[in-house]
Design an enzyme around this catalytic site. Structure first.
Site, mmCIF file in Angstrom:
data_model
loop_
_atom_site.group_PDB
_atom_site.id
_atom_site.type_symbol
_atom_site.label_atom_id
_atom_site.label_comp_id
_atom_site.label_asym_id
_atom_site.label_seq_id
_atom_site.Cartn_x
_atom_site.Cartn_y
_atom_site.Cartn_z
ATOM 1 N N ASP A 341 32.565 43.739 35.482
ATOM 2 C CA ASP A 341 31.755 43.279 36.595
ATOM 3 C C ASP A 341 32.287 41.988 36.952
ATOM 4 O O ASP A 341 32.490 41.071 35.728
ATOM 5 C CB ASP A 341 30.433 43.444 36.488
ATOM 6 N N ILE A 342 32.514 41.696 38.065
ATOM 7 C CA ILE A 342 32.883 40.379 38.366
ATOM 8 C C ILE A 342 31.740 39.311 38.426
ATOM 9 O O ILE A 342 30.628 39.533 38.910
ATOM 10 C CB ILE A 342 33.568 39.906 39.905
ATOM 11 N N GLU A 384 31.198 44.772 43.268
ATOM 12 C CA GLU A 384 32.190 44.016 42.639
ATOM 13 C C GLU A 384 32.194 44.735 41.016
ATOM 14 O O GLU A 384 32.881 44.274 40.096
ATOM 15 C CB GLU A 384 31.840 42.659 42.057
#
Length: 463
Positions: A341-342, A384
């Site tokens: 996950d960003i 994301e």
């Protein structure tokens, strides 16, 4: 059959067809031997004056013409082929104009012009209309409304009856001496039929029915040659009638054949044209299949790919996970899953806008793929969040790969109008079998570790 095989077959058919044309041409010209014999060895004064037989013969010709006119008209109504409209008129014109030739048979003893002019005039009318039909061969079809215009046919019958009256007027007035009408009319019929024959041989050799048409025209030409050299009632004159009758029956056969097959001349094909059309249709089919395959490939790609990033979409990734779990269970091989996950991606969107956020997602996928093997699958789960399926990979190797990905993303630079942007990712790692036997169990384990990584400060890997 391959395209090359079809082309070879076409060449063989072309050579065979050319040989057949030569044989048929020789056969079609055989009546000229009869004309030559009668001109050379028969006295023109040797006559057979048979009025009753002539009336019967003319009556049979008129009845045959009426029947074939009806059949041709039915073909025209069915197909709308303009060519058949003119052929119908040709037969009809012959029947109407030729009828007085039989009616005035008895007049041959005292009024020969009144008896003779209707024969060549009927042949001129028919060959003219057949020629017009030939020039309209394979033209666009008439509409249903156009086909059923009864007034048009009545107008033509009126024209043909007017021609009969004009011929009677010529025969009974001084107009008769202005020209040698029989020679002019018969010569015109000969030239028009000859022109039609040449056009058919040059343009329409591939159609079997048009070759029947050509044979009829060849017989009409020879019939006119015989009429030009004959005198009434001599043997050559009767022979000319016979040639014309045979030509008329040949043409009638072509019409009836069209009626019993496709109802149109232009859709009955010979072998040569059939092979050409087969080759063209095969090429077209191959082209369409190629386009269809490309379209199917594109649709399959679109159905399994995230349109923004080019990574696998959620459906494709979950299907791949199920398949890999089954394979791992059967073969006892390891397999791992990364969930990444960003970090602070919402702030990226809020600060720089969704356009820059989309660019971050695309650049991330591009960089992550550089660290993966060809059989590893990167998929976007939503927003994301991404997953990476790693077949034949134990947890330790998966953790090492995840760390390499983290470092590669950490060093990634996203350029935008306001400057540059650095991002990081948090990654959770799980292994099939070790963290669960079902897909949802393994995904939950990797997801839990991802959230641990976020809670512990982000930009890290948790195994």
């Amino acid at each position: 059959m391959s395209t090359d095989g079809i082309e070879d077959r076409s060449r063989v058919l072309l050579a065979t067809r050319t040989y057949e044309y030569l044989l048929k041409a020789c056969g079609a010209m055989l009546p000229m031997l009869g004309i030559w014999y009668l001109v050379t060895y028969q006295s023109p004064v040797l006559c057979a004056v048979e009025h009753p037989f002539h009336v019967v013969a003319v009556s049979a010709s008129i009845l045959t013409a009426c029947f074939v006119t009806y059949v041709t008209w039915r073909c025209y109504l069915y197909s709308g082929e303009v060519f058949l409209r003119w052929v119908t008129l040709g037969f009809l014109g012959f029947a109407v104009i030729y009828a007085p030739h039989g009616i005035f048979t008895e007049a041959s003893t005292h009024d020969m012009p009144l008896f003779l002019l209707f024969g060549p005039a009927s042949r001129v009318a028919m060959t003219v209309l057949l020629f017009v039909g030939l020039m309209n061969y394979r033209r666009d079809e008439d509409s249903i409304k156009e086909r059923r215009k009864s007034k048009r046919w009545l107008v033509w019958i009126g024209v043909f009856l007017a021609i009969d009256l004009l011929l009677a007027l010529i025969a009974e007035t001084a107009l008769l001496k202005q020209l040698n009408w029989r020679i002019v009319l018969e010569g015109s019929a000969l030239l028009i039929a000859l022109a039609g024959l040449v056009i058919v041989l040059l343009r329409h050799r591939s159609s079997p029915l048009m070759m029947t048409y050509a044979l009829a025209l060849a017989l009409f030409v020879q019939s006119s040659i015989a009429f030009l050299q004959a005198v009434p009632w001599n043997h050559l004159w009767w022979y000319a009638h016979l040639l014309f009758a045979i030509g008329f029956l040949v043409l009638s056969y072509g019409v009836i054949r069209a009626f019993h097959t496709t109802g149109a001349f232009s859709t009955v094909y010979g072998e040569e044209e059939l092979m050409h059309r087969l080759r063209s249709e095969k090429e077209y089919t191959e082209k369409v299949l190629s386009q269809l395959q490309a379209a199917n490939t594109e649709l399959a790609w679109m159905a399994s790919t995230d349109s923004l990033t080019g990574a696998a979409n959620r459906r494709r990734l979950l299907e791949a996970i199920d398949i890999e779990i089954g394979r791992a269970k059967r073969n006892g091989l390891p397999a791992s899953l990364l969930v990444l996950d960003i970090d602070h991606f919402k702030e990226v969107n809020d600060t720089y806008g969704h356009q820059i956020g989309d660019q971050v997602l695309r650049d991330l996928v591009s960089n992550v793929k550089k660290a993966l093997r060809s059989h590893d699958i990167l998929g976007r789960i939503g927003g994301e969040e991404f997953m990476v399926l790693l077949p034949d990979t134990p947890q330790a190797a998966a953790s090492a790969l995840a760390e390499r990905i983290r470092k590669q993303v950490e060093g990634m630079v996203v350029t935008h109008p306001q400057g540059v942007l650095h991002i990081t990712v948090s990654i959770g790692v799980a292994e099939f079998g070790r963290d669960g036997e079902a897909a949802n169990q393994v995904i939950k384990a990797a997801d839990d570790r991802l959230y641990r990584a976020k809670h512990e400060g982000r930009n890290r890997v948790i195994s």
